[in-house]
Design a protein around this motif. Structure first.
Motif, PDB file in Angstrom:
ATOM      1  N   ALA A   1     -11.587  45.694  32.049  1.00  0.00           N
ATOM      2  CA  ALA A   1     -11.385  45.018  30.768  1.00  0.00           C
ATOM      3  C   ALA A   1     -11.116  43.536  30.979  1.00  0.00           C
ATOM      4  CB  ALA A   1     -10.219  45.639  30.013  1.00  0.00           C
ATOM      5  N   VAL A   2     -11.654  42.721  30.083  1.00  0.00           N
ATOM      6  CA  VAL A   2     -11.337  41.297  30.014  1.00  0.00           C
ATOM      7  C   VAL A   2     -10.493  41.089  28.765  1.00  0.00           C
ATOM      8  CG1 VAL A   2     -12.271  38.985  29.660  1.00  0.00           C
ATOM      9  CG2 VAL A   2     -13.411  40.557  31.244  1.00  0.00           C
ATOM     10  N   SER A   3      -9.345  40.462  28.926  1.00  0.00           N
ATOM     11  CA  SER A   3      -8.432  40.244  27.805  1.00  0.00           C
ATOM     12  C   SER A   3      -8.424  38.760  27.434  1.00  0.00           C
ATOM     13  CB  SER A   3      -7.019  40.705  28.184  1.00  0.00           C
ATOM     14  OG  SER A   3      -6.110  40.446  27.129  1.00  0.00           O
ATOM     15  N   LYS A   4      -9.112  38.435  26.337  1.00  0.00           N
ATOM     16  CA  LYS A   4      -9.183  37.060  25.834  1.00  0.00           C
ATOM     17  C   LYS A   4      -9.479  37.088  24.342  1.00  0.00           C
ATOM     18  CE  LYS A   4     -10.823  34.162  29.652  1.00  0.00           C
ATOM     19  NZ  LYS A   4     -11.940  33.272  30.085  1.00  0.00           N
ATOM     20  N   PRO A   5      -9.015  36.096  23.595  1.00  0.00           N
ATOM     21  CA  PRO A   5      -9.465  35.982  22.204  1.00  0.00           C
ATOM     22  C   PRO A   5     -10.974  35.747  22.159  1.00  0.00           C
ATOM     23  CG  PRO A   5      -7.564  34.561  22.632  1.00  0.00           C
ATOM     24  CD  PRO A   5      -8.036  35.067  23.955  1.00  0.00           C
ATOM     25  N   ILE A   6     -11.601  36.173  21.067  1.00  0.00           N
ATOM     26  CA  ILE A   6     -13.056  36.049  20.942  1.00  0.00           C
ATOM     27  C   ILE A   6     -13.509  34.607  21.163  1.00  0.00           C
ATOM     28  CG2 ILE A   6     -14.975  36.188  19.301  1.00  0.00           C
ATOM     29  CD1 ILE A   6     -13.585  38.641  18.079  1.00  0.00           C
ATOM     30  N   ALA A   7     -12.792  33.667  20.608  1.00  0.00           N
ATOM     31  CA  ALA A   7     -13.218  32.273  20.690  1.00  0.00           C
ATOM     32  C   ALA A   7     -13.225  31.734  22.114  1.00  0.00           C
ATOM     33  CB  ALA A   7     -12.314  31.404  19.814  1.00  0.00           C
TER      34      ALA A   7
ATOM     35  N   ARG B   1     -12.633  53.725  19.645  1.00  0.00           N
ATOM     36  CA  ARG B   1     -12.412  54.406  18.359  1.00  0.00           C
ATOM     37  C   ARG B   1     -11.836  53.454  17.312  1.00  0.00           C
ATOM     38  NH1 ARG B   1     -12.460  59.866  19.032  1.00  0.00           N
ATOM     39  NH2 ARG B   1     -13.217  59.693  16.896  1.00  0.00           N
ATOM     40  N   VAL B   2     -11.114  52.436  17.760  1.00  0.00           N
ATOM     41  CA  VAL B   2     -10.470  51.477  16.842  1.00  0.00           C
ATOM     42  C   VAL B   2     -10.610  50.078  17.428  1.00  0.00           C
ATOM     43  CG1 VAL B   2      -8.777  53.136  15.952  1.00  0.00           C
ATOM     44  CG2 VAL B   2      -8.220  51.773  17.971  1.00  0.00           C
ATOM     45  N   GLY B   3     -10.414  49.072  16.584  1.00  0.00           N
ATOM     46  CA  GLY B   3     -10.439  47.693  17.058  1.00  0.00           C
ATOM     47  C   GLY B   3      -9.114  47.297  17.677  1.00  0.00           C
ATOM     48  N   GLU B   4      -9.189  46.574  18.787  1.00  0.00           N
ATOM     49  CA  GLU B   4      -7.995  46.060  19.442  1.00  0.00           C
ATOM     50  C   GLU B   4      -8.125  44.545  19.568  1.00  0.00           C
ATOM     51  OE1 GLU B   4      -5.184  47.262  20.618  1.00  0.00           O
ATOM     52  OE2 GLU B   4      -5.443  49.420  20.469  1.00  0.00           O
TER      53      GLU B   4
ATOM     54  N   ALA C   1     -12.261  42.046  22.646  1.00  0.00           N
ATOM     55  CA  ALA C   1     -13.454  42.297  21.837  1.00  0.00           C
ATOM     56  C   ALA C   1     -14.610  42.819  22.684  1.00  0.00           C
ATOM     57  CB  ALA C   1     -13.874  41.025  21.107  1.00  0.00           C
ATOM     58  N   ALA C   2     -14.839  42.237  23.849  1.00  0.00           N
ATOM     59  CA  ALA C   2     -15.968  42.660  24.679  1.00  0.00           C
ATOM     60  C   ALA C   2     -15.754  44.083  25.192  1.00  0.00           C
ATOM     61  CB  ALA C   2     -16.153  41.693  25.841  1.00  0.00           C
ATOM     62  N   TYR C   3     -14.550  44.373  25.625  1.00  0.00           N
ATOM     63  CA  TYR C   3     -14.218  45.721  26.094  1.00  0.00           C
ATOM     64  C   TYR C   3     -14.361  46.725  24.952  1.00  0.00           C
ATOM     65  CZ  TYR C   3     -11.305  49.463  28.115  1.00  0.00           C
ATOM     66  OH  TYR C   3     -10.831  50.661  28.599  1.00  0.00           O
ATOM     67  N   THR C   4     -13.814  46.375  23.793  1.00  0.00           N
ATOM     68  CA  THR C   4     -13.872  47.263  22.634  1.00  0.00           C
ATOM     69  C   THR C   4     -15.314  47.525  22.215  1.00  0.00           C
ATOM     70  OG1 THR C   4     -11.701  46.528  21.871  1.00  0.00           O
ATOM     71  CG2 THR C   4     -13.142  47.515  20.227  1.00  0.00           C
ATOM     72  N   ALA C   5     -16.121  46.484  22.168  1.00  0.00           N
ATOM     73  CA  ALA C   5     -17.530  46.641  21.795  1.00  0.00           C
ATOM     74  C   ALA C   5     -18.265  47.529  22.793  1.00  0.00           C
ATOM     75  CB  ALA C   5     -18.203  45.273  21.702  1.00  0.00           C
ATOM     76  N   SER C   6     -17.984  47.331  24.078  1.00  0.00           N
ATOM     77  CA  SER C   6     -18.673  48.135  25.097  1.00  0.00           C
ATOM     78  C   SER C   6     -18.270  49.601  25.007  1.00  0.00           C
ATOM     79  CB  SER C   6     -18.388  47.580  26.496  1.00  0.00           C
ATOM     80  OG  SER C   6     -17.023  47.738  26.868  1.00  0.00           O
ATOM     81  N   LYS C   7     -17.002  49.876  24.701  1.00  0.00           N
ATOM     82  CA  LYS C   7     -16.549  51.266  24.602  1.00  0.00           C
ATOM     83  C   LYS C   7     -17.038  51.924  23.314  1.00  0.00           C
ATOM     84  CE  LYS C   7     -14.293  51.520  28.492  1.00  0.00           C
ATOM     85  NZ  LYS C   7     -14.748  52.418  29.586  1.00  0.00           N
ATOM     86  N   HIS C   8     -17.105  51.174  22.218  1.00  0.00           N
ATOM     87  CA  HIS C   8     -17.753  51.718  21.018  1.00  0.00           C
ATOM     88  C   HIS C   8     -19.212  52.058  21.333  1.00  0.00           C
ATOM     89  CE1 HIS C   8     -14.327  50.521  18.538  1.00  0.00           C
ATOM     90  NE2 HIS C   8     -14.926  51.024  17.481  1.00  0.00           N
TER      91      HIS C   8
END
Length: 237
Positions: A74-80, A126-129, A133-140
């Motif tokens: 996972a990469v943890s960063k704001p989308i911007a 399953r939900v947005g975190e 964003a990149a990790y969440t999108a890839s897991k969705h």
């Protein structure tokens, strides 16, 4: 999680092929398995390496029967602040790499009329975190891949499922805690406690609890196309 799952499969009588980037780590896991194993160092995002892993297993033992896709990060960063490389890297590791491995395994499974494919996804699928964003999108995305594959293979004897852990007590979570602590200035123990509170059972999930669900997916011919949460009740679905 991978080492615990490998141990479960080995104890159940499966010959286990282990793959990850670190040869030393693989050897350490293999040394603890009760049954036969192969150590195949490879980068899951390298298509040629994935082909070599499958070819080696097939030449040594025959077609892959149970495929557990556990590599992830996972990469943890704001989308911007996400770079294109970080975005594409998350999709490549968490979505494209499982697709390539599935594509390689499915023909032999369908020919034999039996197979089990299990993707270790995440409740982030399953939900947005926030800030992932990149990790969440890839897991969705990978859960969508699982559902499509399960529907396609439903009458072949091959099942495809996703296991969706919450926050698990693993080195990956340790790294996540450190990164959040560095970004926010909060003590790591406070960050860890906050992650524990996100789960109604008020603790981190264990790798063994994730492996329990993998066992179920291997054992059952009737469970397919599912994204099974292992998160202490945080996401009810």
């Amino acid at each position: 999680m991978g080492s615990v799952i490998a141990g479960r499969l080995s104890a159940a009588g499966h010959r286990v092929a282990l793959t990850a980037r670190g040869a030393e780590q693989l050897a350490d896991v293999a040394g603890k398995l009760p049954g036969p194993s192969l150590c195949l160092p490879a980068d899951a995002t390298d298509p040629a390496a994935v082909r070599t892993v499958f070819s080696t297993v097939e030449q040594t033992w025959g077609p892959v029967e149970v495929l557990v896709l556990n590599a992830g990060a996972a990469v943890s960063k704001p989308i911007a602040k996400l770079t294109d490389d970080e975005w594409l890297g998350q999709l490549d590791l968490n979505l494209t790499a499982p697709f390539r491995a599935m594509r390689r395994a499915i023909p032999a499974m369908t020919e034999r009329g039996w197979g089990r494919i299990i993707v270790i996804a995440s409740t982030a699928g399953r939900v947005g975190e926030p800030n992932v964003a990149a990790y969440t999108a890839s897991k969705h995305g990978v859960i969508g891949l699982v559902r499509a594959a399960a529907a396609e293979l439903a009458r072949t004897g091959v099942t495809v499922n996703a296991v969706c852990p919450g926050y698990v007590d693993t080195p990956m979570t340790d790294g996540w805690v450190e990164r959040i602590s560095d970004r926010t200035g909060k003590p790591p123990q406070h960050i860890r406690a906050a992650l524990e509170r996100k789960q109604p059972i008020n603790r981190l999930i264990t790798a063994a609890e994730v492996a329990d669900v993998v066992d179920l997916c291997v054992a059952s011919a009737a469970i397919t196309g599912q994204a099974i949460n292992v998160d202490g009740g945080a996401v009810q679905s």
